[in-house]
Design a protein around this motif. Structure first.
Motif, short mmCIF file in Angstrom:
data_model
loop_
_atom_site.label_atom_id
_atom_site.label_comp_id
_atom_site.label_asym_id
_atom_site.label_seq_id
_atom_site.Cartn_x
_atom_site.Cartn_y
_atom_site.Cartn_z
N UNK A 25 0.83 -1.20 0.00
CA UNK A 25 0.00 0.00 0.00
C UNK A 25 0.87 1.26 0.00
N UNK A 26 1.89 1.28 0.84
CA UNK A 26 2.78 2.44 0.89
C UNK A 26 3.57 2.58 -0.40
N UNK A 27 3.97 1.47 -1.01
CA UNK A 27 4.68 1.53 -2.30
C UNK A 27 3.80 2.17 -3.37
N UNK A 28 2.52 1.81 -3.38
CA UNK A 28 1.60 2.38 -4.37
C UNK A 28 1.41 3.87 -4.13
N UNK A 29 1.31 4.28 -2.88
CA UNK A 29 1.20 5.70 -2.58
C UNK A 29 2.43 6.46 -3.10
N UNK A 30 3.59 5.88 -2.91
CA UNK A 30 4.81 6.53 -3.39
C UNK A 30 4.80 6.64 -4.91
N UNK A 31 4.30 5.60 -5.59
CA UNK A 31 4.23 5.64 -7.05
C UNK A 31 3.24 6.70 -7.53
N UNK A 32 2.11 6.81 -6.83
CA UNK A 32 1.08 7.77 -7.24
C UNK A 32 1.50 9.22 -6.99
N UNK A 33 2.12 9.45 -5.83
CA UNK A 33 2.38 10.82 -5.39
C UNK A 33 3.84 11.23 -5.51
N UNK A 66 8.88 3.17 12.98
CA UNK A 66 9.73 4.12 12.25
C UNK A 66 10.98 3.43 11.69
N UNK A 67 11.58 2.55 12.46
CA UNK A 67 12.76 1.82 11.98
C UNK A 67 12.42 0.90 10.81
N UNK A 71 14.06 1.25 7.10
CA UNK A 71 14.82 0.13 6.55
C UNK A 71 14.19 -0.40 5.26
N UNK A 72 12.87 -0.51 5.23
CA UNK A 72 12.18 -1.10 4.07
C UNK A 72 12.17 -0.16 2.88
N UNK A 73 12.00 1.12 3.11
CA UNK A 73 11.84 2.07 2.01
C UNK A 73 13.02 3.02 1.84
N UNK A 75 14.35 5.34 3.67
CA UNK A 75 13.90 6.71 3.91
C UNK A 75 15.01 7.65 4.33
N UNK A 76 16.14 7.09 4.75
CA UNK A 76 17.24 7.95 5.16
C UNK A 76 17.66 8.88 4.02
N UNK A 77 17.65 8.33 2.80
CA UNK A 77 18.01 9.13 1.63
C UNK A 77 16.83 9.97 1.14
N UNK A 78 15.65 9.39 1.15
CA UNK A 78 14.47 10.09 0.61
C UNK A 78 14.05 11.27 1.47
N UNK A 79 14.34 11.20 2.76
CA UNK A 79 13.91 12.27 3.67
C UNK A 79 14.99 13.31 3.90
N UNK A 80 16.07 13.23 3.14
CA UNK A 80 17.11 14.26 3.27
C UNK A 80 16.56 15.60 2.84
N UNK A 81 16.84 16.61 3.63
CA UNK A 81 16.36 17.95 3.30
C UNK A 81 14.88 18.12 3.53
#
Length: 221
Positions: A25-33, A66-67, A71-73, A75-81
């Motif tokens: 579900x979260x993967x699909x949200x990321x693809x859509x948005x 949160x961990x 780890x799965x997505x 997010x450390x790189x995606x949430x930079x900035x």
């Protein structure tokens, strides 16, 4: 309103599982948005109250979630900035997880409001419709089916032509056995055998029997 402040994902905290369905579900949200979806995500776990709230805090379930997300997505790189650009201040590089129950409802709402103020708005031009993706998949599928059908017909036509040629060769050889050395030798052998058998049969037919020879001998006497 000029955009979306946050995507608030509400889940039953007493039956929460970080399973494959939740992850898809979260993967699909990321693809859509787009990956910017993570910058605006807030998770609220409901029915966390009384003893359930104590166990939730003791087992550090919010930090565990949160961990798992990080780890799965990745997010450390995606949430930079995160939080930079339009908006007020900046937010921490993690997905907020809030609990909600009968004894902490007001506190949960206050935390959500506070988190919203730290986020810039999500611009809707980043929105991509899943229908467009499905249409493209359908188009590619139709093209592959057309190619498959064309190749199948071409292969069948080539096989039919090849079989026709082979049958024509066999037919010519059947009408002209001399073209087949083994068959030619067999025909000669059969002809010789037939002539020999026929010659023997004629000789036996016209050869006098023993009774005829005895009768002829008595007449001479």
């Amino acid at each position: 309103c000029g955009g979306v402040n946050a995507f608030i994902l509400v889940r039953n905290g007493t039956n929460y599982r970080f399973d494959g369905n939740f992850q898809r579900m979260l993967e699909q949200y990321e693809q859509f948005f787009s990956p910017r979806f993570w910058h605006h995500l807030i998770i609220v776990l409901t029915r966390i109250e009384g003893k359930e709230k104590q166990r939730f805090v003791q087992k550090r379930k919010a930090q565990e979630l949160q961990q798992n997300l990080q780890k799965t997505f990745a997010l450390q790189q995606k949430l930079k900035g995160k939080g930079k650009g339009k908006g007020k201040g900046s937010a921490a590089a993690e997905i907020p997880v809030f609990v909600c129950g009968t004894d902490c409802y007001a506190d949960c709402v206050s935390r959500i409001k506070h988190a919203l103020h730290k986020r810039s708005k999500f611009e809707c031009q980043d929105l991509t419709s899943p229908i467009d993706e499905f249409r493209e998949e359908l188009r590619l599928l139709m093209e592959s089916m057309d190619d498959f059908g064309s190749n199948l017909i071409e292969d069948a036509e080539e096989n039919i032509t090849r079989i026709d040629l082979e049958m024509a060769k066999i037919d010519r050889k059947m009408h002209n056995p001399s073209q087949i050395p083994l068959l030619k030798s067999a025909v000669k052998s059969v002809n010789k055998s037939m002539v020999k058998s026929l010659h023997g049969a004629i000789q036996n037919y016209y050869k006098p029997s023993d009774e005829d020879n005895e009768q002829e001998h008595m007449e001479h006497e």
